[in-house]
Design a protein around this motif. Structure first.
Motif, mmCIF file in Angstrom:
data_model
loop_
_atom_site.group_PDB
_atom_site.id
_atom_site.type_symbol
_atom_site.label_atom_id
_atom_site.label_comp_id
_atom_site.label_asym_id
_atom_site.label_seq_id
_atom_site.Cartn_x
_atom_site.Cartn_y
_atom_site.Cartn_z
ATOM 1 N N VAL A 105 -11.780 -5.465 -13.261
ATOM 2 C CA VAL A 105 -10.919 -5.863 -14.381
ATOM 3 C C VAL A 105 -10.625 -4.662 -15.275
ATOM 4 N N LYS A 106 -11.640 -3.852 -15.526
ATOM 5 C CA LYS A 106 -11.467 -2.679 -16.380
ATOM 6 C C LYS A 106 -10.576 -1.626 -15.721
ATOM 7 N N GLN A 107 -10.566 -1.609 -14.389
ATOM 8 C CA GLN A 107 -9.783 -0.615 -13.653
ATOM 9 C C GLN A 107 -8.782 -1.327 -12.741
ATOM 10 N N HIS A 108 -8.020 -2.259 -13.311
ATOM 11 C CA HIS A 108 -7.191 -3.149 -12.495
ATOM 12 C C HIS A 108 -6.159 -2.396 -11.664
ATOM 13 N N ILE A 109 -5.660 -1.275 -12.139
ATOM 14 C CA ILE A 109 -4.674 -0.516 -11.360
ATOM 15 C C ILE A 109 -5.298 0.003 -10.061
ATOM 16 N N LYS A 110 -6.573 0.325 -10.100
ATOM 17 C CA LYS A 110 -7.238 0.873 -8.909
ATOM 18 C C LYS A 110 -7.454 -0.174 -7.816
ATOM 19 N N VAL A 111 -7.493 -1.452 -8.186
ATOM 20 C CA VAL A 111 -7.656 -2.492 -7.156
ATOM 21 C C VAL A 111 -6.339 -3.176 -6.835
ATOM 22 N N SER A 112 -5.282 -2.828 -7.565
ATOM 23 C CA SER A 112 -3.957 -3.377 -7.262
ATOM 24 C C SER A 112 -3.431 -2.760 -5.971
ATOM 25 N N ALA A 113 -2.964 -3.623 -5.059
ATOM 26 C CA ALA A 113 -2.392 -3.151 -3.784
ATOM 27 C C ALA A 113 -3.312 -2.160 -3.090
ATOM 28 N N SER A 114 -4.579 -2.540 -2.989
ATOM 29 C CA SER A 114 -5.587 -1.630 -2.411
ATOM 30 C C SER A 114 -5.857 -1.885 -0.942
ATOM 31 N N ASN A 115 -5.170 -2.870 -0.350
ATOM 32 C CA ASN A 115 -5.545 -3.238 1.027
ATOM 33 C C ASN A 115 -5.274 -2.120 2.031
ATOM 34 N N TRP A 116 -4.210 -1.320 1.787
ATOM 35 C CA TRP A 116 -3.907 -0.238 2.723
ATOM 36 C C TRP A 116 -5.026 0.806 2.746
ATOM 37 N N THR A 117 -5.725 0.962 1.612
ATOM 38 C CA THR A 117 -6.799 1.945 1.554
ATOM 39 C C THR A 117 -7.941 1.555 2.475
ATOM 40 N N ALA A 118 -8.270 0.265 2.529
ATOM 41 C CA ALA A 118 -9.325 -0.197 3.438
ATOM 42 C C ALA A 118 -8.953 0.087 4.890
ATOM 43 N N THR A 119 -7.702 -0.208 5.253
ATOM 44 C CA THR A 119 -7.254 0.072 6.612
ATOM 45 C C THR A 119 -7.309 1.565 6.904
ATOM 46 N N ALA A 120 -6.868 2.378 5.951
ATOM 47 C CA ALA A 120 -6.862 3.828 6.151
ATOM 48 C C ALA A 120 -8.275 4.381 6.296
ATOM 49 N N GLU A 121 -9.227 3.884 5.509
ATOM 50 C CA GLU A 121 -10.618 4.311 5.636
ATOM 51 C C GLU A 121 -11.165 3.957 7.006
ATOM 52 N N PHE A 122 -10.863 2.759 7.471
ATOM 53 C CA PHE A 122 -11.300 2.327 8.796
ATOM 54 C C PHE A 122 -10.704 3.216 9.885
ATOM 55 N N VAL A 123 -9.415 3.479 9.786
ATOM 56 C CA VAL A 123 -8.746 4.330 10.785
ATOM 57 C C VAL A 123 -9.288 5.749 10.730
ATOM 58 N N LYS A 124 -9.469 6.274 9.531
ATOM 59 C CA LYS A 124 -10.009 7.631 9.373
ATOM 60 C C LYS A 124 -11.372 7.760 10.033
#
Length: 336
Positions: A105-124
């Motif tokens: 909640v305090k860092q809401h911009i960092k969790v907004s539209a974050s799903n691509w980051t999870a995929t990228a970490e997995f692929v990396k």
């Protein structure tokens, strides 16, 4: 068991992952702009005694049921907490960290539209050859184009910045209105091809084109159709004929098939032009593809790029729900 959840604007994907890495994936068409008040009830169906932790990513905070992203993040987090009381909840952010709900909640911009980051970490971590590749995830609504360079994800962090840098293309396999692809087509009039304007009404979407071109099945066409009619090829052609302000009797099957081919070619060109810009910028030739649009990405890119398919390497379920699978796998490894 860890529950990986990806809450999108139109679709919610859920991966049940056991500690040994075995999993089960659920795909739910759930348009948040209509149903956000029912999110708790939807998620609660997947709460059972074996669940110990929730790994969450989201893009639904952008849905127009919310005035601001912060409002969306807070509402979604409250729904998840209400659906999974007494469960530990972790939200993956764009910096690759798991946050608690209060931190999110305090860092809401960092969790907004974050799903691509999870995929990228997995692929990396698991797929990216020689630590250099471009992840391309084409879903029902958008296409993510994520560069990974020297083992680091170098994409911009917000959707606005990714749009600016060709790393987010707001075109998808199903939900994009046809008029977004072009406002003209070539149409045979009195045995001569003529460039004609097309309607910008919400008559047909990319799902219709991709059914006509045999790139997806009717089972893949999971969103609402513009006219509420079925997803079979005949109804897709009827919808496409209306884009030309006509009907199928007036235009004919052969001509509407040609129009579908033109729009499909415009879709391929749009994808390739954006990928080319990112690939040129980082001098990358390896592409990792995932999502419902894998067949489309192959058509657009196979002539110039080395393509690795998550669908082929894993299965179609993982390809269709890679963010939920990835965030569950990332938390699973973190907890080991």
């Amino acid at each position: 068991m860890i529950l990986g959840i990806d809450i999108g604007g139109a679709n919610t994907k859920i991966t049940e992952m056991k500690s040994d890495g075995t999993y089960k994936i659920h795909h739910i068409y759930f348009p948040m702009w209509r149903n956000n008040k029912e999110l708790t009830n939807l998620l609660a169906k997947y709460n059972h005694k074996d669940i110990t932790k929730i790994a969450l990513v989201m893009t639904a905070e952008l849905a127009d049921s919310y005035e601001t992203k912060k409002e969306g993040v807070i509402d979604i987090l409250n729904s998840v907490k209400n659906a999974f009381p007494n469960k530990e909840i972790f939200i993956f952010d764009v910096d690759g960290n798991f946050l608690t709900p209060s931190e999110a909640v305090k860092q809401h911009i960092k969790v907004s539209a974050s799903n691509w980051t999870a995929t990228a970490e997995f692929v990396k971590n698991n797929i990216c050859p020689n630590d250099n590749c471009i992840l391309i995830d084409m879903g029902s609504t958008t296409t993510d184009i994520i560069p990974i360079v020297n083992g680091k994800i170098v994409a911009q962090k917000t959707d606005l910045d990714r749009l600016i840098n060709n790393e987010l293309l707001y075109v998808g396999t199903l939900r994009t209105p046809i008029s977004f692809l072009s406002n003209t087509v070539e149409y045979k009039c009195k045995n001569e091809n003529t460039t004609i304007n097309v309607s910008s009404e919400y008559f047909a979407i990319t799902g219709d084109i991709n059914i006509i071109m045999d790139k997806i099945t009717t089972n893949d066409y999971t969103c609402d159709t513009p006219d509420g009619a079925p997803t079979n090829k005949q109804n897709c052609k009827i919808r496409l004929s209306k884009v030309l302000c006509g009907d199928l009797e007036q235009i004919g099957e052969e001509e509407i098939n040609e129009v579908a081919k033109q729009f499909y070619a415009k879709l391929l060109n749009l994808i390739k032009s954006n990928v080319d810009k990112v690939a040129t910028k980082y001098n990358i030739n390896n592409i990792v593809i995932t999502g419902l649009g894998e067949p489309i990405l192959i058509d657009a890119l196979r002539q110039e790029y080395n393509i690795i398919s998550i669908k082929e390497g894993y299965n179609k379920d993982v390809s269709l729900a890679t963010p939920s699978f990835a965030v569950a796998e990332l938390l699973n490894k973190k907890e080991m």
